[in-house]
Motif scaffolding. Structure first.
Motif, PDB file in Angstrom:
ATOM      1  N   PHE A 164      11.109  -6.953  -6.987  1.00  0.00           N
ATOM      2  CA  PHE A 164      10.781  -6.139  -5.833  1.00  0.00           C
ATOM      3  C   PHE A 164      11.247  -6.833  -4.558  1.00  0.00           C
ATOM      4  CE2 PHE A 164       7.855  -2.455  -6.099  1.00  0.00           C
ATOM      5  CZ  PHE A 164       7.990  -2.237  -7.452  1.00  0.00           C
ATOM      6  N   LYS A 165      11.701  -6.069  -3.601  1.00  0.00           N
ATOM      7  CA  LYS A 165      12.072  -6.605  -2.299  1.00  0.00           C
ATOM      8  C   LYS A 165      11.144  -6.032  -1.254  1.00  0.00           C
ATOM      9  CE  LYS A 165      16.904  -7.279  -3.480  1.00  0.00           C
ATOM     10  NZ  LYS A 165      18.315  -7.041  -3.113  1.00  0.00           N
ATOM     11  N   GLN A 166      10.729  -6.903  -0.347  1.00  0.00           N
ATOM     12  CA  GLN A 166       9.771  -6.435   0.632  1.00  0.00           C
ATOM     13  C   GLN A 166      10.045  -7.097   1.966  1.00  0.00           C
ATOM     14  OE1 GLN A 166       5.934  -7.438  -0.861  1.00  0.00           O
ATOM     15  NE2 GLN A 166       5.271  -8.243   1.067  1.00  0.00           N
ATOM     16  N   GLU A 223       2.440  -6.652  -8.771  1.00  0.00           N
ATOM     17  CA  GLU A 223       1.540  -5.796  -9.546  1.00  0.00           C
ATOM     18  C   GLU A 223       1.311  -4.492  -8.791  1.00  0.00           C
ATOM     19  OE1 GLU A 223      -1.228  -8.996 -11.990  1.00  0.00           O
ATOM     20  OE2 GLU A 223      -2.080  -7.815 -10.349  1.00  0.00           O
ATOM     21  N   VAL A 224       1.485  -3.380  -9.476  1.00  0.00           N
ATOM     22  CA  VAL A 224       1.206  -2.057  -8.910  1.00  0.00           C
ATOM     23  C   VAL A 224       0.426  -1.269  -9.959  1.00  0.00           C
ATOM     24  CG1 VAL A 224       3.257  -2.046  -7.432  1.00  0.00           C
ATOM     25  CG2 VAL A 224       3.395  -1.126  -9.760  1.00  0.00           C
ATOM     26  N   ASP A 240       1.485   1.805  -4.641  1.00  0.00           N
ATOM     27  CA  ASP A 240       1.697   0.460  -4.126  1.00  0.00           C
ATOM     28  C   ASP A 240       0.883   0.309  -2.856  1.00  0.00           C
ATOM     29  OD1 ASP A 240       4.688  -1.568  -3.584  1.00  0.00           O
ATOM     30  OD2 ASP A 240       2.598  -1.940  -3.069  1.00  0.00           O
ATOM     31  N   GLU A 241      -0.015  -0.681  -2.834  1.00  0.00           N
ATOM     32  CA  GLU A 241      -0.904  -0.849  -1.691  1.00  0.00           C
ATOM     33  C   GLU A 241      -0.142  -1.110  -0.389  1.00  0.00           C
ATOM     34  OE1 GLU A 241      -2.463  -4.533  -3.624  1.00  0.00           O
ATOM     35  OE2 GLU A 241      -2.482  -5.279  -1.570  1.00  0.00           O
ATOM     36  N   ILE A 242       1.076  -1.658  -0.483  1.00  0.00           N
ATOM     37  CA  ILE A 242       1.858  -1.938   0.730  1.00  0.00           C
ATOM     38  C   ILE A 242       2.164  -0.656   1.487  1.00  0.00           C
ATOM     39  CG2 ILE A 242       4.165  -2.651   1.525  1.00  0.00           C
ATOM     40  CD1 ILE A 242       4.063  -4.925  -0.392  1.00  0.00           C
ATOM     41  N   TYR A 243       2.385   0.424   0.735  1.00  0.00           N
ATOM     42  CA  TYR A 243       2.779   1.685   1.366  1.00  0.00           C
ATOM     43  C   TYR A 243       1.637   2.693   1.463  1.00  0.00           C
ATOM     44  CZ  TYR A 243       7.265  -0.363   0.158  1.00  0.00           C
ATOM     45  OH  TYR A 243       8.316  -1.216   0.027  1.00  0.00           O
ATOM     46  N   GLY A 244       0.582   2.505   0.655  1.00  0.00           N
ATOM     47  CA  GLY A 244      -0.467   3.514   0.639  1.00  0.00           C
ATOM     48  C   GLY A 244       0.042   4.814   0.043  1.00  0.00           C
ATOM     49  N   ASP A 245      -0.488   5.924   0.483  1.00  0.00           N
ATOM     50  CA  ASP A 245      -0.075   7.240  -0.012  1.00  0.00           C
ATOM     51  C   ASP A 245      -0.188   8.235   1.129  1.00  0.00           C
ATOM     52  OD1 ASP A 245      -0.968   9.286  -2.925  1.00  0.00           O
ATOM     53  OD2 ASP A 245       0.363   9.655  -1.246  1.00  0.00           O
ATOM     54  N   ILE A 246       0.925   8.517   1.793  1.00  0.00           N
ATOM     55  CA  ILE A 246       0.917   9.409   2.957  1.00  0.00           C
ATOM     56  C   ILE A 246       0.470  10.817   2.590  1.00  0.00           C
ATOM     57  CG2 ILE A 246       3.343  10.092   2.695  1.00  0.00           C
ATOM     58  CD1 ILE A 246       3.547  10.122   5.740  1.00  0.00           C
ATOM     59  N   GLY A 288      -2.055  -0.882   2.823  1.00  0.00           N
ATOM     60  CA  GLY A 288      -2.994  -1.986   2.727  1.00  0.00           C
ATOM     61  C   GLY A 288      -4.252  -1.683   1.939  1.00  0.00           C
ATOM     62  N   ILE A 289      -4.460  -0.421   1.537  1.00  0.00           N
ATOM     63  CA  ILE A 289      -5.656  -0.058   0.764  1.00  0.00           C
ATOM     64  C   ILE A 289      -5.426  -0.408  -0.704  1.00  0.00           C
ATOM     65  CG2 ILE A 289      -7.206   1.807   0.063  1.00  0.00           C
ATOM     66  CD1 ILE A 289      -7.362   1.133   3.014  1.00  0.00           C
ATOM     67  N   LEU A 290      -6.278  -1.273  -1.254  1.00  0.00           N
ATOM     68  CA  LEU A 290      -6.173  -1.643  -2.659  1.00  0.00           C
ATOM     69  C   LEU A 290      -6.457  -0.445  -3.555  1.00  0.00           C
ATOM     70  CD1 LEU A 290      -8.091  -5.049  -2.612  1.00  0.00           C
ATOM     71  CD2 LEU A 290      -5.603  -4.696  -2.545  1.00  0.00           C
ATOM     72  N   PHE A 291      -5.845  -0.444  -4.745  1.00  0.00           N
ATOM     73  CA  PHE A 291      -6.070   0.662  -5.671  1.00  0.00           C
ATOM     74  C   PHE A 291      -7.549   0.785  -6.016  1.00  0.00           C
ATOM     75  CE2 PHE A 291      -4.711   3.793  -8.669  1.00  0.00           C
ATOM     76  CZ  PHE A 291      -5.628   3.725  -9.692  1.00  0.00           C
TER      77      PHE A 291
END
Length: 483
Positions: free
Chosen positions: A481-483, A426-427, A438-444, A451-454
């Motif tokens: 998705f691959k992670q 889920e994104v 995507d919380e895995i990557y955040g937003d640079i 890790g920050i949830l939406f």
């Protein structure tokens, strides 16, 4: 020797519709049909010919520089243009910029930049005096490179907002002392004036953001719109500008902002007037959807040869479907002391015009900023002395290098390996442009850590691509998705 172009210094690149209309009307009286914008947020008159027009350009309320003027002055640039439309330091507001600009009541001989580090529209380090907002409210870093200095040096204290004008003027008064370094200048300033400095408790952090798209009609989080206008020939029709100023006045829009990219931006457009603006643009045949391939270029004003080179390169990019999103380019004639603020630089070497009746072919150098970030102030030579025909392919190579390293982070010189698993995920996806958070990557681009949830994002979070508000995102389920 290149002829000087008369230019009007617009402090901070900010002027009212009434002021711009006066500029336009004066240009008309001098026989002009268009004006241009410069890379330091100034107004230029490249078509002006005093002998032909019979009337001189005359601006009593501005600082006009031309080839006959014995007085040298520089413009003050600032990132007021970015406030309310692009990410900024939390305490920075448009009013603060305007108050600081108002305090500068002398004509500076040094180039002054007043900016904040999150925006990308206005260069941070291209002045002699570079005031850059810190995280501490109303305090600024100061980076100095006086005309005779080889390197830029950081002033060893934070500068208070209301001391910027006094410090700038005091430094100009101290130039006769010929300070050799920032320590000497610091001592001289402390003896000359009293200031409310603060100790620097952390170094300046300049986050990397891709260069923004700054054209067209765009909605802000408050429901208003901002309009960015760019003309590829940098010749802005006076009749259109007059009509535009009249519409701004009718709608009580108080400021027009010139960018360093030979364009301008109007902020605070009411939603109810969007149709009026579209009709105005349509009536004058104004195109507001140039591609990123075309927008993000710096060229000298009124240099037809380099303009043709840009058109040649853009056509090659377009033909090959090359993306340059986030990149900026400069085309210049190679000079030893020129400072760039773009991702990639095309330098045209100066060649003798003829040797024994033979014309020497033009050659070029290609440079790119370290990490493709102009704010590193470090440029790496990619190739030297190449022909024009080789430029498109090499520029495409550099563009590919940029995208390969974009967002990558090396730790101890090694890339972290990922465990690969198939899963459903889920994104949150922007409904306007389909960009995914995507919380895995955040937003640079907005300093959102992985890790920050939406749901935990700040309410003023915006889509990094189209600037849509947080409410424009919806939950989306992807599989594979691959992670």
């Amino acid at each position: 020797m290149r002829k000087q172009i008369p230019r009007l210094l617009i402090k901070g690149g900010v002027l009212s519709p009434a002021e711009l209309k006066k500029v336009v009307e004066n240009a008309e009286l001098s026989g002009l049909k268009s004006i241009s914008f410069g890379s330091r947020q100034d107004i230029l008159f490249p078509e002006y010919r005093e002998s032909e027009s019979g009337k001189r350009l005359d601006f009593k309320d501005f600082n006009l520089l031309d080839s006959t003027s014995g007085f040298r002055s520089e413009n003050i640039v600032c990132s007021y243009v970015s406030t309310d439309i692009f990410p900024t330091t939390s305490w920075i507001t448009g009013d603060r910029y305007l108050y600081i600009l108002e305090q500068i009541r002398y004509f500076p001989k040094l180039k002054i930049n007043i900016t904040e580090p999150k925006q990308r529209l206005v260069p941070l380090f291209m002045g002699h005096l570079n005031f850059i907002a810190s995280e501490r409210e109303d305090y600024w870093y100061l980076y100095i490179r006086l005309p005779d200095w080889e390197n830029m040096e950081m002033y060893p204290a934070l500068i208070y907002s209301w001391d910027i004008a006094r410090i700038g003027e005091a430094i100009e008064d101290l130039l006769q002392e010929e300070p050799e370094n920032v320590e000497t200048l610091f001592d001289l300033l402390n003896d000359a004036i009293e200031t409310d400095n603060k100790t620097i408790d952390k170094p300046l952090q300049v986050p990397f953001y891709p260069f923004p798209y700054y054209e067209g009609m765009n909605r802000t989080g408050t429901g208003e719109y901002w309009l960015g206008l760019y003309w590829r020939n940098n010749r802005y029709d006076l009749q259109f500008l007059k009509a535009m100023c009249d519409l701004c006045s009718e709608l009580k829009i108080g400021r027009i902002c010139i960018t360093p990219w030979k364009s301008f931006i109007i902020k605070g457009i009411p939603e109810r007037s969007k149709l009026q603006w579209e009709k105005l643009l349509g009536r004058f045949g104004i195109n507001v959807r140039h591609s990123m391939l075309e927008l993000n270029w710096h060229l000298p004003v009124a240099n037809e040869e380099l303009l043709k080179l840009k058109q040649y390169l853009v056509a090659n990019f377009d033909q090959n479907d090359i993306s340059t999103y986030g990149l900026t380019f400069t085309i210049s004639e190679h000079t030893r002391h020129y400072y760039y603020f773009t991702s990639i630089v095309v330098e045209k070497n100066i060649q003798p015009s003829e040797i024994n009746g033979f014309r020497i072919r033009d050659t070029f150098n290609l440079l790119f900023a370290k990490d493709f970030d102009p704010n590193t102030k470090e440029y790496i030579t990619y190739v030297q002395d190449i022909d024009q025909d080789a430029l498109p392919g090499l520029l495409m190579e550099l563009s590919q290098m940029y995208f390969e390293q974009l967002g990558s982070k090396k730790e101890d010189g090694k890339k972290a390996d990922r465990e690969i698993t198939e899963q459903r995920k889920e994104v949150f996806q922007c409904r306007e442009c389909l960009t995914v958070y995507d919380e895995i990557y955040g937003d640079i681009t907005q300093e959102i850590a992985p890790g920050i949830l939406f749901e935990d994002l700040p309410e003023n979070y915006k889509c990094p691509v189209c600037e849509a508000s947080k409410t424009s995102f919806g939950k989306k389920v992807f599989s594979g998705f691959k992670q």
